[in-house]
Motif scaffolding. Structure first.
Motif, PDB file in Angstrom:
ATOM      1  N   SER A   1     -18.748  31.154 -36.812  1.00  0.00           N
ATOM      2  CA  SER A   1     -19.039  29.721 -36.908  1.00  0.00           C
ATOM      3  C   SER A   1     -18.202  29.054 -37.983  1.00  0.00           C
ATOM      4  CB  SER A   1     -20.533  29.526 -37.191  1.00  0.00           C
ATOM      5  OG  SER A   1     -20.836  28.160 -37.392  1.00  0.00           O
TER       6      SER A   1
ATOM      7  N   ARG B   1     -21.652  38.354 -38.243  1.00  0.00           N
ATOM      8  CA  ARG B   1     -20.758  37.920 -37.165  1.00  0.00           C
ATOM      9  C   ARG B   1     -20.895  36.428 -36.892  1.00  0.00           C
ATOM     10  NH1 ARG B   1     -22.569  39.271 -31.237  1.00  0.00           N
ATOM     11  NH2 ARG B   1     -24.107  37.747 -31.979  1.00  0.00           N
ATOM     12  N   ASP B   2     -22.144  35.979 -36.676  1.00  0.00           N
ATOM     13  CA  ASP B   2     -22.356  34.581 -36.319  1.00  0.00           C
ATOM     14  C   ASP B   2     -21.923  33.642 -37.438  1.00  0.00           C
ATOM     15  OD1 ASP B   2     -23.380  35.595 -33.992  1.00  0.00           O
ATOM     16  OD2 ASP B   2     -25.474  35.142 -34.451  1.00  0.00           O
TER      17      ASP B   2
ATOM     18  N   ASP C   1     -25.204  42.790 -29.409  1.00  0.00           N
ATOM     19  CA  ASP C   1     -25.728  42.161 -28.196  1.00  0.00           C
ATOM     20  C   ASP C   1     -25.653  43.127 -27.019  1.00  0.00           C
ATOM     21  OD1 ASP C   1     -25.925  39.784 -29.660  1.00  0.00           O
ATOM     22  OD2 ASP C   1     -23.905  39.160 -29.083  1.00  0.00           O
TER      23      ASP C   1
ATOM     24  N   ARG D   1     -25.590  40.801 -37.029  1.00  0.00           N
ATOM     25  CA  ARG D   1     -25.589  39.559 -36.250  1.00  0.00           C
ATOM     26  C   ARG D   1     -25.361  38.354 -37.169  1.00  0.00           C
ATOM     27  NH1 ARG D   1     -29.833  40.375 -33.678  1.00  0.00           N
ATOM     28  NH2 ARG D   1     -28.912  40.914 -31.659  1.00  0.00           N
ATOM     29  N   GLU D   2     -26.032  38.341 -38.306  1.00  0.00           N
ATOM     30  CA  GLU D   2     -25.860  37.227 -39.238  1.00  0.00           C
ATOM     31  C   GLU D   2     -24.435  37.161 -39.746  1.00  0.00           C
ATOM     32  OE1 GLU D   2     -25.489  34.970 -42.794  1.00  0.00           O
ATOM     33  OE2 GLU D   2     -25.299  37.161 -42.741  1.00  0.00           O
TER      34      GLU D   2
ATOM     35  N   SER E   1     -16.408  35.969 -30.414  1.00  0.00           N
ATOM     36  CA  SER E   1     -17.646  36.502 -30.979  1.00  0.00           C
ATOM     37  C   SER E   1     -17.942  37.814 -30.269  1.00  0.00           C
ATOM     38  CB  SER E   1     -18.802  35.511 -30.772  1.00  0.00           C
ATOM     39  OG  SER E   1     -20.010  36.034 -31.308  1.00  0.00           O
TER      40      SER E   1
END
Length: 479
Positions: A380, A375-376, A290, A372-373, A393
């Motif tokens: 989650s 980490r998220d 990010d 990103r996938e 995050s």
């Protein structure tokens, strides 16, 4: 060789929270706590533990408790008694094999997450093929030197220039990975007893290298959400006048924090005022998910800033190529010292890296969706399964630095290890101890491995005293 002696005081500091997360008998809890110190490497193989009476006094327990704990560790293969040497630490050869013995190939029933690393980028295989075309020309030479392949040094210099730090090949030396670069810098720049500034937590092998060079750690805290305290950082540098600072300003390992521009100015101005060399480790720094990337720390720095980089996080961990970007004067000192440790970086690896480094930006862009996938998905899942944990995050990197809320990191790691999930406890990342309330969890796993990781951590949390904990017991048979 005389075994390294762990003093009673040092052992007590390492064992501050030895009763946390266990309602087993005191001697079992103590044996478990020592066991995880051995597994993590915080008490090295061959070290001599303090005498029973001395450790009992330091911990405030009976000598019988320590004697029984030592007996259990001997029974499990973690201690051996040598005449005249007391109780000496060893790693057992039987039972569940230690992942360090797998030679890089981990059995399917073990999920080893002590090292945060990605699988090879697809372009690596193609780069190997192209590099082989240059091999005949390389074979005409002797095959090694301490400076590095000219083409690779030029590619690294070009990458720094693209990022806003004008660099020439004369300012770059190629090393055998970033760790080799850190150790070489420590050996040349740090004298015995010199204060060295370290972040806390930090990359463990860096502080080990600086200690081995004789450095005396002076630490400044880094928080995954709040980052660096500018006032503490400025005061610590100006008061202690360290010889060297080792920092990770971008996507700090393990917290994932990024140093803002104002904090960078505070660090660099204080460093220039006291003559401190700043070593900026960018090993994780370009793995941003990010936000825009930060410029290299050395841009417009008023003092001396040395940049350390690596190819292994971006491209593949098996490509052991690192580099140092510094003034030619410092590089000359490093090159004069280098032959006592090694005689050069492998030529074939450099030829491969020469093909890859110009593709860095494209590879990072291709990796970003998967990062990103990962980490998220992990953040989650952990937040849903373990709502009492603080799961940040991060803006990039490969890990999240989880707040457990209780000092049970070592016990949690042992409980997870019993089910084949291997993590490093929070204490590994503390140059001055602590971090039993934290756990570094890589988000490099996907799919079924992620589900398994979260499920095992959930059960391990219950075992060591989580919110829905049932009975708890000894972790003596974990490994």
């Amino acid at each position: 060789m005389t075994p390294v002696l762990v003093s009673a005081r040092s052992a007590a500091l390492l064992l501050t929270h030895w009763r946390a997360g266990s309602d087993a008998p005191a001697y079992e809890a103590l044996a478990d706590a020592v066991r995880v110190l051995v597994i993590d490497g915080r008490v090295p193989h061959g070290a001599r533990l303090p005498a029973e009476r001395g450790l009992a006094g330091a911990l405030g327990v009976s000598r019988t408790t320590v004697a029984n704990a030592y007996a259990r560790l001997r029974e499990d293969g973690y201690l051996t008694s040598l005449r005249g040497s007391g109780s000496v630490v060893r790693l057992p050869l039987d039972g569940r094999p230690d992942p360090e013995q797998f030679d890089g190939v981990v059995p399917e029933d073990v999920l080893d997450l002590r090292k945060a690393a990605l699988r090879s980028a697809p372009v690596v295989a193609e780069a190997v093929e192209r590099a082989m075309r240059h091999l005949p020309a390389a074979l005409a030479g002797i095959g090694f030197d301490t400076v590095g392949d000219p083409g690779l040094r030029a590619a690294i210099a070009d990458r720094y220039t693209e990022r806003g730090l004008p660099t020439t090949p004369a300012e770059v030396v190629v090393t055998v990975g970033a760790q080799h670069a850190i150790a070489l810098l420590a050996r040349v720049l740090v004298g015995r007893g010199d204060p060295v500034l370290l972040e806390s937590p930090t990359y463990p092998h860096a502080h080990e290298a600086l200690r081995a060079a004789g450095g005396r750690p002076v630490t400044v805290p880094v928080d995954p959400r709040g980052g660096w305290d500018e006032g503490v950082l400025d005061a610590t540098v100006r008061r202690s006048a360290p010889t060297l600072a080792y920092v990770m300003p971008d996507l700090h390992n393990p917290t994932g924090a990024t140093m803002p521009a104002s904090t960078r100015r505070v660090l660099l101005e204080a460093a220039a005022a006291v003559g401190m060399v700043v070593v900026a480790d960018e090993t994780m720094g370009e793995l941003r998910i990010d936000g825009p990337p930060s410029p290299p720390l050395a841009v417009d720095a008023p003092g001396e800033v040395v940049m350390v980089g690596s190819a292994d996080k971006v491209f593949w961990g098996g490509l052991r190529i690192g580099w140092i970007r510094a003034t030619p004067e410092l590089l000359q000192r490093l090159l004069l010292a280098r032959p006592t440790g090694d005689l050069g970086t492998p030529t074939l690896d450099q030829l491969v890296a020469r093909e890859l480094v110009p593709q860095t930006a494209a590879v990072l862009e291709a990796r970003r969706p998967a990062l990103r996938e990962g980490r998220d998905g992990l953040v989650s899942a952990l937040r849903a399964r373990l709502p009492e944990w603080d799961v940040p995050s991060p803006a990039g990197g490969l890990t999240t630095w989880v707040g457990l809320g209780r000092p049970v990191s070592s016990a949690l790691v042992l409980a997870a290890r019993a089910e084949g999930v291997v993590l490093a406890s929070g204490g590994v990342f503390g140059p001055d101890g602590g971090f039993e309330r934290s756990l570094r969890v890589p988000f490099t796993v996907t799919g079924a491995d992620r589900e398994r990781l979260v499920d095992v951590l959930g059960r391990a949390w219950e075992r060591v005293g989580g919110a829905s904990s049932g009975a708890r017991g000894s972790l003596a048979a974990v490994v």
